[in-house]
Design an enzyme around this catalytic site. Structure first.
Site, PDB file in Angstrom:
ATOM      1  N   TYR A  82      48.005 -83.890  31.318  1.00  8.40           N
ATOM      2  CA  TYR A  82      49.422 -84.019  30.945  1.00  8.40           C
ATOM      3  C   TYR A  82      49.705 -85.435  30.447  1.00  8.40           C
ATOM      4  O   TYR A  82      50.457 -85.625  29.492  1.00  8.40           O
ATOM      5  CB  TYR A  82      50.324 -83.701  32.146  1.00  8.40           C
ATOM      6  CG  TYR A  82      51.781 -83.648  31.747  1.00  8.40           C
ATOM      7  CD1 TYR A  82      52.365 -82.457  31.329  1.00  8.40           C
ATOM      8  CD2 TYR A  82      52.567 -84.813  31.740  1.00  8.40           C
ATOM      9  CE1 TYR A  82      53.688 -82.414  30.933  1.00  8.40           C
ATOM     10  CE2 TYR A  82      53.894 -84.779  31.333  1.00  8.40           C
ATOM     11  CZ  TYR A  82      54.459 -83.572  30.925  1.00  8.40           C
ATOM     12  OH  TYR A  82      55.759 -83.532  30.516  1.00  8.40           O
ATOM     13  N   PHE A 124      64.721 -85.024   1.201  1.00  8.05           N
ATOM     14  CA  PHE A 124      63.935 -83.879   1.618  1.00  8.05           C
ATOM     15  C   PHE A 124      64.787 -83.106   2.623  1.00  8.05           C
ATOM     16  O   PHE A 124      65.550 -83.692   3.382  1.00  8.05           O
ATOM     17  CB  PHE A 124      62.570 -84.251   2.209  1.00  8.05           C
ATOM     18  CG  PHE A 124      61.793 -83.003   2.541  1.00  8.05           C
ATOM     19  CD1 PHE A 124      61.273 -82.212   1.537  1.00  8.05           C
ATOM     20  CD2 PHE A 124      61.683 -82.564   3.854  1.00  8.05           C
ATOM     21  CE1 PHE A 124      60.644 -81.007   1.819  1.00  8.05           C
ATOM     22  CE2 PHE A 124      61.048 -81.362   4.142  1.00  8.05           C
ATOM     23  CZ  PHE A 124      60.523 -80.573   3.127  1.00  8.05           C
ATOM     24  N   THR A 125      64.650 -81.776   2.624  1.00  5.55           N
ATOM     25  CA  THR A 125      65.556 -80.899   3.383  1.00  5.55           C
ATOM     26  C   THR A 125      65.720 -81.306   4.855  1.00  5.55           C
ATOM     27  O   THR A 125      66.825 -81.604   5.303  1.00  5.55           O
ATOM     28  CB  THR A 125      65.035 -79.446   3.299  1.00  5.55           C
ATOM     29  OG1 THR A 125      63.662 -79.434   3.687  1.00  5.55           O
ATOM     30  CG2 THR A 125      65.152 -78.909   1.871  1.00  5.55           C
ATOM     31  N   ASP A 156      58.248 -91.975   4.586  1.00  2.00           N
ATOM     32  CA  ASP A 156      57.836 -90.594   4.818  1.00  2.00           C
ATOM     33  C   ASP A 156      56.443 -90.472   4.214  1.00  2.00           C
ATOM     34  O   ASP A 156      56.276 -90.326   2.998  1.00  2.00           O
ATOM     35  CB  ASP A 156      58.816 -89.609   4.177  1.00  2.00           C
ATOM     36  CG  ASP A 156      58.396 -88.160   4.454  1.00  2.00           C
ATOM     37  OD1 ASP A 156      57.218 -87.934   4.791  1.00  2.00           O
ATOM     38  OD2 ASP A 156      59.244 -87.258   4.330  1.00  2.00           O
ATOM     39  N   LYS A 180      50.240 -81.756   6.318  1.00  2.36           N
ATOM     40  CA  LYS A 180      49.915 -81.854   4.885  1.00  2.36           C
ATOM     41  C   LYS A 180      48.645 -82.691   4.724  1.00  2.36           C
ATOM     42  O   LYS A 180      47.556 -82.215   4.998  1.00  2.36           O
ATOM     43  CB  LYS A 180      51.087 -82.468   4.116  1.00  2.36           C
ATOM     44  CG  LYS A 180      52.268 -81.513   3.908  1.00  2.36           C
ATOM     45  CD  LYS A 180      53.138 -81.366   5.118  1.00  2.36           C
ATOM     46  CE  LYS A 180      54.472 -80.713   4.845  1.00  2.36           C
ATOM     47  NZ  LYS A 180      55.244 -80.496   6.075  1.00  2.36           N
ATOM     48  N   ARG A 228      62.737 -74.157  -4.997  1.00  2.00           N
ATOM     49  CA  ARG A 228      63.142 -75.538  -4.720  1.00  2.00           C
ATOM     50  C   ARG A 228      64.237 -75.870  -5.726  1.00  2.00           C
ATOM     51  O   ARG A 228      64.017 -76.555  -6.718  1.00  2.00           O
ATOM     52  CB  ARG A 228      61.967 -76.513  -4.840  1.00  2.00           C
ATOM     53  CG  ARG A 228      60.935 -76.389  -3.757  1.00  2.00           C
ATOM     54  CD  ARG A 228      61.186 -77.181  -2.506  1.00  2.00           C
ATOM     55  NE  ARG A 228      61.927 -76.549  -1.453  1.00  2.00           N
ATOM     56  CZ  ARG A 228      61.753 -76.789  -0.155  1.00  2.00           C
ATOM     57  NH1 ARG A 228      60.824 -77.610   0.263  1.00  2.00           N
ATOM     58  NH2 ARG A 228      62.510 -76.227   0.749  1.00  2.00           N
ATOM     59  N   PHE A 260      67.649 -72.036   2.874  1.00  2.00           N
ATOM     60  CA  PHE A 260      66.566 -71.441   2.079  1.00  2.00           C
ATOM     61  C   PHE A 260      65.564 -70.678   2.933  1.00  2.00           C
ATOM     62  O   PHE A 260      64.917 -69.755   2.459  1.00  2.00           O
ATOM     63  CB  PHE A 260      65.843 -72.527   1.249  1.00  2.00           C
ATOM     64  CG  PHE A 260      65.246 -73.628   2.086  1.00  2.00           C
ATOM     65  CD1 PHE A 260      66.020 -74.702   2.494  1.00  2.00           C
ATOM     66  CD2 PHE A 260      63.924 -73.579   2.467  1.00  2.00           C
ATOM     67  CE1 PHE A 260      65.468 -75.715   3.277  1.00  2.00           C
ATOM     68  CE2 PHE A 260      63.366 -74.593   3.243  1.00  2.00           C
ATOM     69  CZ  PHE A 260      64.152 -75.656   3.663  1.00  2.00           C
TER      70      PHE A 260
HETATM   71  O1  PLI Z   1      57.344 -79.381   8.299  1.00  2.00           O
HETATM   72  P1  PLI Z   1      57.357 -80.623   9.131  1.00  2.00           P
HETATM   73  O2  PLI Z   1      58.424 -80.645  10.151  1.00  2.00           O
HETATM   74  O3  PLI Z   1      56.010 -80.923   9.724  1.00  2.00           O
HETATM   75  O4  PLI Z   1      57.619 -81.849   8.119  1.00  2.00           O
HETATM   76  C1  PLI Z   1      58.828 -82.026   7.485  1.00  2.00           C
HETATM   77  C2  PLI Z   1      58.608 -82.722   6.169  1.00  2.00           C
HETATM   78  C3  PLI Z   1      58.959 -84.021   6.019  1.00  2.00           C
HETATM   79  N1  PLI Z   1      58.794 -84.675   4.827  1.00  2.00           N
HETATM   80  C4  PLI Z   1      58.258 -84.056   3.758  1.00  2.00           C
HETATM   81  C5  PLI Z   1      58.110 -84.835   2.489  1.00  2.00           C
HETATM   82  C6  PLI Z   1      57.865 -82.750   3.838  1.00  2.00           C
HETATM   83  O5  PLI Z   1      57.322 -82.179   2.765  1.00  2.00           O
HETATM   84  C7  PLI Z   1      58.044 -82.016   5.060  1.00  2.00           C
HETATM   85  C8  PLI Z   1      57.760 -80.654   5.173  1.00  2.00           C
HETATM   86  N2  PLI Z   1      57.478 -79.944   4.093  1.00  2.00           N
HETATM   87  C9  PLI Z   1      57.287 -78.642   4.019  1.00  2.00           C
HETATM   88  C10 PLI Z   1      57.374 -77.715   5.175  1.00  2.00           C
HETATM   89  C11 PLI Z   1      56.981 -78.125   2.704  1.00  2.00           C
HETATM   90  O6  PLI Z   1      56.745 -76.907   2.567  1.00  2.00           O
HETATM   91  O7  PLI Z   1      56.955 -78.918   1.751  1.00  2.00           O
END
Ligand code: PLI
Length: 463
Positions: free
Chosen positions: A78, A130-131, A221, A264, A388, A455
């Protein structure tokens, strides 16, 4: 003359396939039913009904054998897991930030960071929204203001660094609101909503100089920082022979803190972190993470997830890896360009962004052209993409009207190390066929709209 004699030399992926996942092929009738059931929203499709899944590059990468082996090394204590220290050490070495707080994914880091740094009434300038990032800024009482260069909002503009900040826009905001109202400038690398477009080191240095003058932080970011580094190596003077790893570190060194979605660049299916250079902010973040994510040495992740992310981060800054990754995106994009399909150029790092405005000029933005195009592409071939445009952009928090973004795009996002060149050919042919039939499409009506990040769950009906 020399050039003419040179034979074409192909490149191939720097890996071979050890295990495969079978995918399900569907008929057009089956896809029609699935699409109706999903309310014409590709997010609501079941993945078994999808043939080639280009919804997102988030959490969809193929992990390496080393990462899978890393899962077996999970220390599921933990507190004080060995994998946390490996991750911390990796982030310090590769990115150079001093303190880290793991989170379950990127938005977990955005949540904590926004709570620590933003006060009600604050302004957060950034190189395009970003969203999830903007939503967390707003939930903390802040207002996001776009300071990206105008070229980024023009799908056809060939500027090599469409992620750059317009320094005049930033200066004007500082003059208008005063530096005290601006807790930080939000800088994304490989700007997602602009089409995966890079910021240059030169521009980032200028942003650093300006913010330093006023004592304003830069929050990075860094979700796709290695892809941004690839474009710097390709396009920015003086970086042609600099390894990706060094460029990544230089980018990070020009910023004060970072949020990361490990799903990513870092080649994992789940995970993220908040990275900080300020001891004070780290202390606050490591306290707050206990409330929302988990103890500060796991932040909502299993030990094995942190291990896979640590290994993935090292693999992500390898030159051969990143050349093949972006090379595959460019391969698909070039086929579509050759066929006259309108898309965002230059081609970005993580996907192809079809320009739905030019693809479907007969549709007003309120008929959701990009949503329509994503639905038609799925129907044609089982290729899943993502809107998008106006749907992703949400509503203005003051007027309640739609935001009307200049870019109305469909994203064909390429997962890392997952699909082959033949898959890319199938995608290109399907987009070309849909393009040939573009005059037939009539648009969509939104029949259900959720309150947050609409979305993901909105539902539509054909007009
Ligand atoms: O999906 P998360 O919570 O691990 O990350 C959010 C996020 C933050 N910044 C940027 C630039 C992103 O592209 C992002 C998530 N992007 C997604 C889910 C996408 O499909 O692009």
């Amino acid at each position: 003359m020399e050039r003419k004699k040179m034979r074409k030399r192909s490149w191939a992926e720097p890996y071979k396939i050890k295990m495969v996942e079978l995918v399900h092929m569907t008929t057009r009738e089956e896809r029609q039913k699935a699409l109706e059931k999903a309310g014409y929203n590709t997010f609501l499709l079941r993945s078994r009904d999808v043939y080639i899944d280009l919804l997102t590059d988030s959490g969809t990468s193929a992990m390496s054998d080393r990462q899978w082996a890393g899962l077996m090394m999970g220390d599921e204590a933990y507190a004080g897991s060995e994998n946390f220290y490996h991750l911390e050490d990796t982030i310090r070495k590769i990115y150079g930030y001093k303190y880290i707080v793991p989170t379950h994914q990127g938005r977990g880091a955005e949540h904590i960071l926004s709570k620590i740094l933003i006060k009600p009434g604050d302004i957060i300038p950034g190189n395009m929204y970003f969203t999830t990032t903007r939503l967390h800024q707003e939930l903390a009482g802040g207002t996001f203001v776009d300071i990206i260069i105008d070229e980024a909002h023009d799908a056809q503009n060939l500027h090599p660094f469409k992620g750059n900040v317009d320094l005049n826009k930033l200066q004007a905001l500082i003059d208008k609101y005063g530096a005290k109202k601006i807790p930080y400038v939000a800088i994304a690398t490989a700007v997602n909503m602009a089409g995966g477009q890079p910021i240059s080191i030169e521009n980032l240095r200028q942003v650093r100089e300006l913010t330093k003058k006023y004592g304003i932080m830069i929050v990075h970011d860094m979700t796709r920082v290695a892809e941004n580094a690839y474009f710097i190596q390709r396009r920015e003077k003086g970086y042609q022979n600099t390894p990706i790893r060094d460029i990544v570190k230089e980018i990070c060194s020009l910023t004060d803190a970072a949020t990361m979605s490990g799903k990513k660049d870092a080649l994992v299916n789940i995970g993220g972190f908040l990275a900080l250079n300020s001891r004070k902010h780290y202390t606050e973040a490591s306290n707050l993470v206990v409330v929302y994510e988990g103890l500060h040495t796991y932040g909502g992740l299993a030990g094995r997830d942190m291990e896979a992310m640590a290994i993935g981060i090292r693999e992500s800054v390898d030159d051969d890896h990143i050349h093949a990754r972006v090379g595959q995106v460019e391969y698909l994009g070039q086929q579509l360009i050759d066929h006259g399909v309108p898309l965002v150029q230059p081609i970005g790092g993580h996907g192809i962004f079809l320009d739905a405005r030019r693809f479907l000029p007969q549709l007003p933005q309120t008929a959701f052209p990009a949503q329509t195009l994503a639905a038609e592409l799925y129907l044609d071939s089982g290729v899943r993409s993502m809107e998008r445009g106006i749907v992703s952009s949400g509503r203005n928090k003051e007027t309640g009207d739609h935001n009307y973004p200049k870019l109305e795009l469909v994203r064909l996002t390429i997962p890392r190390r997952v699909y082959t060149q033949a898959h890319m050919d199938v995608v290109a042919e399907s987009v070309e066929d849909v393009f040939a039939r573009r005059k037939e499409f009539k648009g969509l009506d939104m029949v259900y709209e959720p309150k947050y990040l609409r979305f993901f769950q909105a539902r539509f009906k054909p007009l």
